[in-house]
Design an enzyme around this catalytic site. Structure first.
Site: not given
Ligand code: GRF
Length: 196
Positions: A63, A91, A105-107, A143
């Site tokens: 990794r 990561l 990051n978006t979660h 996260d």
């Molecule tokens: C998003 O909801 C992201 O937060 C989650 O998986 C989804 C990915 O969607 N980890 P995309 O690849 O941006 O369509």
């Protein structure tokens, strides 16, 4: 603000950033896209003529070695900000240390609730009446970094994981585009956020 976006899947969040950055008034530009797989979302980069690269974990002994190559590829572009948008890898610490706090990051959940790779499924399984979306600075955890912005989303009776996730993703891409704008315009200071 120059963005490098990391994806693993369909890239709908990436597409939202590509569309936003096509607007001359938007203060950020996607300069490159990276992925850990031959992600479907790479087609969006191609359509918008943005260079992309793939660093396959299976091509590396460890990794850490994979992380070093990913970091080398990112550094080639010297982005102002790295955006993990549906990037489904943890990561390695060396990568986070090198990039933080210029990495977000978006979660698809209201962190700290439902971290990890199955946030939507977990929220449903827990019988949550509301869940949501979180955009946060990445730190060494999974996260766990400081939150930049969150939005609540109602769970509807009978929601399937797919239906709920699609509803979440509508809000998610709006939130991500706005968060990047706020960072670019200095309304959000990543160093200050990370120091919280
Ligand atoms: C998003 O909801 C992201 O937060 C989650 O998986 C989804 C990915 O969607 N980890 P995309 O690849 O941006 O369509």
């Amino acid at each position: 603000l120059s963005l490098l976006v990391l994806i693993s899947g369909g890239g709908s969040n990436l597409r939202a950033l590509l569309e936003a950055s096509s607007d001359p008034g938007y203060p950020a530009r996607v300069i490159a896209v990276g992925s850990d797989t031959e992600a479907d979302g790479l087609a969006h980069a191609e359509e918008f003529q943005i260079p992309s690269f793939t660093v396959l974990p299976t091509a590396f002994e460890s990794r850490a070695a994979w992380g070093d190559e990913l970091l080398a590829q990112i550094d080639r572009w010297s982005p102002d900000l790295v955006v993990c948008a549906g990037f489904m890898r943890i990561l390695p610490p060396a990568v986070v240390t090198a990039l933080a706090p210029r990495i977000i990051n978006t979660h698809p959940a209201l962190l700290p609730a439902f971290p990890g790779a199955h946030a939507v499924r977990d929220a449903l399984a827990a019988g949550a009446r509301t869940t949501g979306v979180t955009v946060h600075v990445i730190d060494e955890g999974v996260d766990t970094g400081p939150v930049i912005v969150q939005r609540e989303i109602a769970v509807l009776p009978g929601d399937t994981e797919h239906e709920l996730h699609e509803r979440i993703k509508v809000v998610e891409r709006e939130l991500l585009v706005q968060a990047v704008r706020d960072i670019a315009e200095g309304l959000v200071d990543l160093k200050e956020t990370a120091a919280r």
